[in-house]
Design a protein around this motif. Structure first.
Motif, PDB file in Angstrom:
ATOM      1  N   ALA A  78     -80.982  -4.586  12.134  1.00 13.52           N
ATOM      2  CA  ALA A  78     -80.838  -5.482  13.287  1.00 13.52           C
ATOM      3  C   ALA A  78     -82.183  -6.112  13.650  1.00 13.52           C
ATOM      4  CB  ALA A  78     -80.276  -4.696  14.472  1.00 13.52           C
ATOM      5  N   VAL A  82     -83.115 -10.157  13.646  1.00 14.59           N
ATOM      6  CA  VAL A  82     -83.585 -10.828  14.862  1.00 14.59           C
ATOM      7  C   VAL A  82     -84.870 -11.618  14.579  1.00 14.59           C
ATOM      8  CG1 VAL A  82     -84.537 -10.362  17.153  1.00 14.59           C
ATOM      9  CG2 VAL A  82     -82.452  -9.251  16.451  1.00 14.59           C
ATOM     10  N   LEU A 155     -81.079 -14.523  17.482  1.00 17.36           N
ATOM     11  CA  LEU A 155     -81.256 -13.607  18.609  1.00 17.36           C
ATOM     12  C   LEU A 155     -80.058 -12.692  18.846  1.00 17.36           C
ATOM     13  CD1 LEU A 155     -83.099 -15.861  21.216  1.00 17.36           C
ATOM     14  CD2 LEU A 155     -84.052 -14.128  19.708  1.00 17.36           C
ATOM     15  N   TRP A 158     -77.815  -9.286  15.779  1.00 17.48           N
ATOM     16  CA  TRP A 158     -77.720  -7.828  15.689  1.00 17.48           C
ATOM     17  C   TRP A 158     -76.323  -7.322  16.031  1.00 17.48           C
ATOM     18  CZ3 TRP A 158     -76.331  -5.940  20.411  1.00 17.48           C
ATOM     19  CH2 TRP A 158     -76.630  -6.726  21.517  1.00 17.48           C
ATOM     20  N   GLU A 219     -84.281 -19.780  23.391  1.00 20.07           N
ATOM     21  CA  GLU A 219     -85.734 -19.752  23.484  1.00 20.07           C
ATOM     22  C   GLU A 219     -86.171 -18.334  23.802  1.00 20.07           C
ATOM     23  OE1 GLU A 219     -86.777 -22.563  26.394  1.00 20.07           O
ATOM     24  OE2 GLU A 219     -86.342 -24.297  25.144  1.00 20.07           O
ATOM     25  N   GLU A 220     -87.418 -18.121  23.507  1.00 20.42           N
ATOM     26  CA  GLU A 220     -87.932 -16.810  23.859  1.00 20.42           C
ATOM     27  C   GLU A 220     -89.397 -16.908  24.233  1.00 20.42           C
ATOM     28  OE1 GLU A 220     -88.380 -14.072  20.774  1.00 20.42           O
ATOM     29  OE2 GLU A 220     -88.502 -12.377  22.117  1.00 20.42           O
TER      30      GLU A 220
ATOM     31  N   GLY B  84     -76.830  -3.314  24.382  1.00 20.76           N
ATOM     32  CA  GLY B  84     -77.463  -4.493  23.786  1.00 20.76           C
ATOM     33  C   GLY B  84     -77.224  -5.765  24.574  1.00 20.76           C
ATOM     34  N   ILE B  85     -75.968  -5.993  24.939  1.00 21.00           N
ATOM     35  CA  ILE B  85     -75.644  -7.236  25.649  1.00 21.00           C
ATOM     36  C   ILE B  85     -76.230  -7.227  27.062  1.00 21.00           C
ATOM     37  CG2 ILE B  85     -73.728  -8.565  26.629  1.00 21.00           C
ATOM     38  CD1 ILE B  85     -74.078  -9.059  23.682  1.00 21.00           C
ATOM     39  N   TRP B  88     -79.720  -8.185  26.747  1.00 19.88           N
ATOM     40  CA  TRP B  88     -79.754  -9.627  26.489  1.00 19.88           C
ATOM     41  C   TRP B  88     -79.606 -10.400  27.800  1.00 19.88           C
ATOM     42  CZ3 TRP B  88     -80.411 -13.333  22.847  1.00 19.88           C
ATOM     43  CH2 TRP B  88     -79.774 -14.548  23.001  1.00 19.88           C
ATOM     44  N   ARG B  95     -86.173 -15.371  28.795  1.00 23.32           N
ATOM     45  CA  ARG B  95     -85.822 -16.066  27.554  1.00 23.32           C
ATOM     46  C   ARG B  95     -85.706 -17.560  27.777  1.00 23.32           C
ATOM     47  NH1 ARG B  95     -81.560 -13.327  26.686  1.00 23.32           N
ATOM     48  NH2 ARG B  95     -80.003 -14.909  27.189  1.00 23.32           N
ATOM     49  N   ARG B  96     -85.157 -17.922  28.939  1.00 23.79           N
ATOM     50  CA  ARG B  96     -85.003 -19.350  29.257  1.00 23.79           C
ATOM     51  C   ARG B  96     -86.253 -19.936  29.904  1.00 23.79           C
ATOM     52  NH1 ARG B  96     -80.114 -20.130  26.740  1.00 23.79           N
ATOM     53  NH2 ARG B  96     -78.354 -19.237  27.822  1.00 23.79           N
ATOM     54  N   LYS B  97     -87.279 -19.129  29.987  1.00 27.52           N
ATOM     55  CA  LYS B  97     -88.537 -19.551  30.617  1.00 27.52           C
ATOM     56  C   LYS B  97     -88.285 -20.067  32.034  1.00 27.52           C
ATOM     57  CE  LYS B  97     -91.056 -20.582  26.392  1.00 27.52           C
ATOM     58  NZ  LYS B  97     -90.151 -20.004  25.447  1.00 27.52           N
ATOM     59  N   GLY B 176     -87.491  -9.390  25.605  1.00 30.48           N
ATOM     60  CA  GLY B 176     -87.943  -9.717  24.250  1.00 30.48           C
ATOM     61  C   GLY B 176     -86.769  -9.707  23.310  1.00 30.48           C
ATOM     62  N   ARG B 177     -86.971 -10.275  22.145  1.00 35.81           N
ATOM     63  CA  ARG B 177     -85.865 -10.396  21.221  1.00 35.81           C
ATOM     64  C   ARG B 177     -85.440  -9.053  20.628  1.00 35.81           C
ATOM     65  NH1 ARG B 177     -87.717 -14.028  16.280  1.00 35.81           N
ATOM     66  NH2 ARG B 177     -88.622 -15.354  17.896  1.00 35.81           N
ATOM     67  N   PHE B 178     -86.339  -8.076  20.634  1.00 38.69           N
ATOM     68  CA  PHE B 178     -85.993  -6.784  20.042  1.00 38.69           C
ATOM     69  C   PHE B 178     -85.404  -5.804  21.058  1.00 38.69           C
ATOM     70  CE2 PHE B 178     -89.631  -8.392  17.581  1.00 38.69           C
ATOM     71  CZ  PHE B 178     -88.973  -8.618  16.386  1.00 38.69           C
ATOM     72  N   GLY B 180     -82.690  -5.857  22.970  1.00 38.59           N
ATOM     73  CA  GLY B 180     -81.245  -5.605  22.858  1.00 38.59           C
ATOM     74  C   GLY B 180     -80.916  -4.617  21.747  1.00 38.59           C
ATOM     75  N   PRO B 181     -81.296  -4.945  20.495  1.00 36.85           N
ATOM     76  CA  PRO B 181     -80.939  -3.997  19.428  1.00 36.85           C
ATOM     77  C   PRO B 181     -81.595  -2.634  19.587  1.00 36.85           C
ATOM     78  CG  PRO B 181     -82.259  -5.831  18.568  1.00 36.85           C
ATOM     79  CD  PRO B 181     -81.871  -6.182  19.955  1.00 36.85           C
ATOM     80  N   LEU B 182     -82.827  -2.605  20.084  1.00 38.93           N
ATOM     81  CA  LEU B 182     -83.486  -1.300  20.217  1.00 38.93           C
ATOM     82  C   LEU B 182     -82.831  -0.447  21.297  1.00 38.93           C
ATOM     83  CD1 LEU B 182     -87.287  -2.049  19.708  1.00 38.93           C
ATOM     84  CD2 LEU B 182     -85.686  -0.985  18.129  1.00 38.93           C
TER      85      LEU B 182
END
Lengths: 220, 529
Positions: A78, A82, A155, A158, A219-220, B84-85, B88, B95-97, B176-178, B180-182
């Protein structure tokens, strides 16, 4: 030479050879994908695997023994998927002809690194089914994630690996033998290897050619 | 102040409250519409069908057994996606700044985040309850006794809420992008570690870890769990308290999230004062601190209570929470029938679907031994004793007149008797029942009920030959027991064939004459006619 002439004289161009430029391009690419943080996340997965094996969070044998290793392998996959997300979107696609190759090498390299880090986490401990199943699971589930990224974007890519993981937990306890449930098959199962490699190849190729889906809102 | 002015002010306040509620409702509606969860629901539904629904379908229609899939399977799938969600959703502003943009809105960060959280949680709980309905509705149509247990549902709901809160808080704190999965992976590892502990749970939680009792996942209960005695809600209540405490504490942490992002002062007391007094709404922050404290206290209390649990015949009990009234046996009227030869068989009404199969199995062998000393006059199902994987109590013949007592878990060497095995398709199922009845008949006279806990002793060669002969005469093929070997030259098989070929009256007469010696083990296989 007057002061004006000195000012107007062009500064010596920074001669960056093709090799150095390539390295810089690759570095910028992996930084834009948060690959360094991804490597850290992979190390976390390896650490979790090590802790689970060392402190016996997982079962020693039987069908349950594969559950926690499978979770960490799916987690590594995952993380790899990502990292396929690009913050630049269409702009980047329009400018770089090296982009497909960068995507290819980044994903393949991350996959290799994930296997190495997870193996490092399992070093000195008894990993159920060994490194071969670990490598097969990481490559196969990464392939699923890369395929998912074509639809959902990087994004949220995963989600499908996690869904596959949840399904395989069921297949594991039910003793499924279908090759597409490769995480539950023994290390020498040829069909499982073919399926895992086929999914990984398909995911990698499509990611290389098309790239993950990008949306302006991502975006991130 | 005139009544008219008071009325006007009151009316304005009501209007303001209504407008505020309407705005919150509009926000929630927008959030539900824009949430990522609906896009994940098809995937979740597919996994739910393959794992939870198919597993539940394989279980007999007994409420407690079917409800066990909520903690053992359903929560695993929901944890993966909920964590995860939620992470998110929690990281969306970053994420959307939009952090600076939303910071300028006239709403507290807590209220803003709560709407996002409520939207995510709303979808998850809706899906979870729909999943529970997908398990309970078929069970209601198939079950012949009992009603739906609610505590597993409550524990499951608490689990989903706790996991969602963990994910959301992680998403807000570490966007951060990681994340959710983490978070999803972390939650799943925790779940499986708890499951591992729960399967290794011994009679003393102190020796095997309190964590095991707090885990919603555990071993599958015995097939008649909740049938003869109510399942005490003690452990489920503690689980709800523990996970609810985590959720409440994290809700408080969310209230402090904006302030916690500020660099902390060196002096922690001054930092706490600044936290409470700073910003635009100190009251909200004080409430957040109270929530954190209350949540931690609830979880800690639950953890301590779980440490006092003890295993009894009816399950785990926690003295501080236990209601002694729940220990009383559940009254029922057994379903009974008699076979063609008159042997009466009774089952609990929860297993009435098995009644004719059991009667068909036992009637022929019961007729072979009818009237002999110690021969059972009827067979009745009793509550299974013991737990998996340590094993269940054996079947036995007890009482006067003798009654063959068997459980839904074990008869003779046959395990998992009422676990949905299609009896008609598996001759060994029927033979297992016959073996169970003959085992206790041939190894000794019936004991008083209180002394018959150990079950029959292993059969000798002559006893085995007689048992096999009786089964062959009754039309069954005796299944080979685990570890059973015939004597050299096939003495048991030969003696069984000889005995089965005798006329029924001769078999009966021989048994009447030699039963005490056969039980005492003084007859050899060669002496059997």
């Amino acid at each position: 030479m007057t002061a004006t002439a000195a000012v107007l004289k062009p500064a010596p161009a920074r001669t960056a050879g093709p090799g150095r430029a390539g390295v810089r391009l690759a570095w910028l690419h992996i930084r834009s994908r948060r690959v360094p943080a991804g490597v850290l996340a992979l190390a976390v997965c390896g650490g979790v695997l090590h802790a689970a094996l060392h402190w016996h969070w997982a079962f020693g044998s039987g069908p349950y023994a594969q559950q926690i290793p499978m979770i960490t392998e799916a987690g590594a996959a995952a993380v790899i998927t990502v990292t396929s997300h690009s913050p630049f979107g269409e702009t980047e696609r329009a400018t770089g002809r090296w982009l497909p190759y960068l995507r290819l090498f980044a994903a393949a390299g991350m996959c290799g690194l994930a296997i190495a880090l997870l193996q490092l986490g399992a070093a000195g401990e008894s990993l159920n089914e060994g490194i071969l199943v670990l490598a097969r699971n990481v490559t196969g589930i990464t392939g699923i994630g890369l395929l998912c990224s074509l639809v959902t974007g990087g994004l949220l890519a995963w989600t499908l690996p996690l869904g596959y993981l949840a399904f395989c937990q069921y297949a594991l306890l039910q003793g499924w033998t279908a090759p597409w449930t490769w995480p539950v098959r023994p290390p020498a199962d040829r069909g499982a290897w073919i399926c895992a490699c086929a999914v990984f190849t398909a995911g990698l190729l499509l990611l290389t050619i098309r790239g993950p889906r990008t949306r302006l809102s991502d975006e991130e | 102040m005139t009544p008219a002015v008071i009325s006007l002010r009151s009316g304005r306040a009501t209007a303001r409250r209504m407008a505020s509620l309407a705005a919150a409702g509009r926000l929630l509606r927008l959030e539900l519409k824009r949430n990522a969860m609906p896009y994940v629901l098809p995937l979740l539904a597919a996994v739910f069908f393959f794992d939870t629904v198919r597993t539940a379908d394989g279980f007999p229609p007994v409420w407690t057994v079917r409800a066990s899939v909520i903690g053992d399977h359903m929560l695993f799938e929901f944890s993966a996606f909920a964590g995860g969600i939620a992470a998110w959703a929690g990281s969306r502003e970053r994420r959307r700044k939009a952090l600076d943009l939303v910071a300028s809105t006239p709403r507290a960060a807590w209220a803003r985040l709560s709407v996002t959280l409520a939207g995510t949680l709303g979808w998850l709980l809706l899906a979870f309850l729909a999943g529970v309905a997908a398990i309970y509705i078929p069970t209601a149509l198939q079950a012949s006794w009992g009603g739906p247990p609610l505590w597993p549902v409550l524990a499951g709901v608490a689990g989903v809420i706790a996991v969602t809160m963990i994910g959301f808080t992680c998403g807000v704190a570490v966007p951060g992008r990681f994340t959710g999965p983490l978070v999803a992976i972390g939650v799943l590892v925790l779940y499986q570690a708890g499951f591992r502990e729960a399967l290794g749970l011994t009679a003393s939680p102190a020796s095997s870890g309190t964590f095991a009792l707090l885990s919603p996942a555990g071993a599958v209960p015995s097939v008649d769990a909740g049938v003869y005695h109510h399942v005490a809600p003690d452990v489920s209540a503690v689980q709800v308290m523990f996970m609810g405490g985590i959720a409440v504490a994290l809700l408080g942490v969310l209230g402090l999230a904006a302030a916690l992002r500020q660099p902390a002062a060196a002096d922690s007391l001054r930092s706490l004062r600044a936290l409470l007094a700073g910003g635009d709404d100190w009251l909200l922050r004080a409430v957040a601190v109270v929530l954190v404290a209350a949540g931690v206290a609830a979880s800690w209390t639950a953890y301590s209570l779980a440490g006092t649990a003890r295993l009894t015949a009816t399950g785990w009990q926690i003295p501080a929470l236990h209601d002694a009234a729940s220990d009383r046996p559940v009254p029922f009227i057994p379903d009974c029938t008699s076979g063609p030869r008159g042997f009466k068989v009774c089952v609990h009404p929860a297993f009435s679907g098995y009644l004719s199969e059991v009667a068909t199995a036992l009637d022929p062998v019961a007729a072979e031994i009818a009237g002999l000393p110690g021969a059972p006059v009827r067979a009745e199902q009793v509550a299974s004793t013991g737990t998996w994987p340590s094993g269940y109590g054996p079947s036995r013949t007890a009482g006067n007149p003798p009654v063959f007592q068997y459980s839904g878990e074990q008869v003779g060497d046959l395990f998992g008797v009422f676990w949905g095995i299609p009896a008609g398709d598996w001759p060994d199922w029927r033979a297992g029942f016959q073996q169970g009845l003959l085992d206790s008949f041939l190894t000794g006279p019936p004991h008083p009920a209180a002394a018959a806990r150990t079950g029959p002793a292993p059969l000798g060669a002559a006893q085995q030959a007689v048992e096999d002969g009786l089964m062959i005469a009754a039309g069954s093929q005796p299944p080979l027991r685990i570890g059973q070997r015939d004597h050299p030259g096939g003495q048991i098989t030969a003696a069984a064939s000889r005995f089965a070929s005798l006329p029924a009256s001769a078999r009966h007469a021989w048994l009447a004459a030699h039963l005490p010696a056969l039980r005492a083990g003084t007859i050899t296989a060669a002496q059997i006619p």
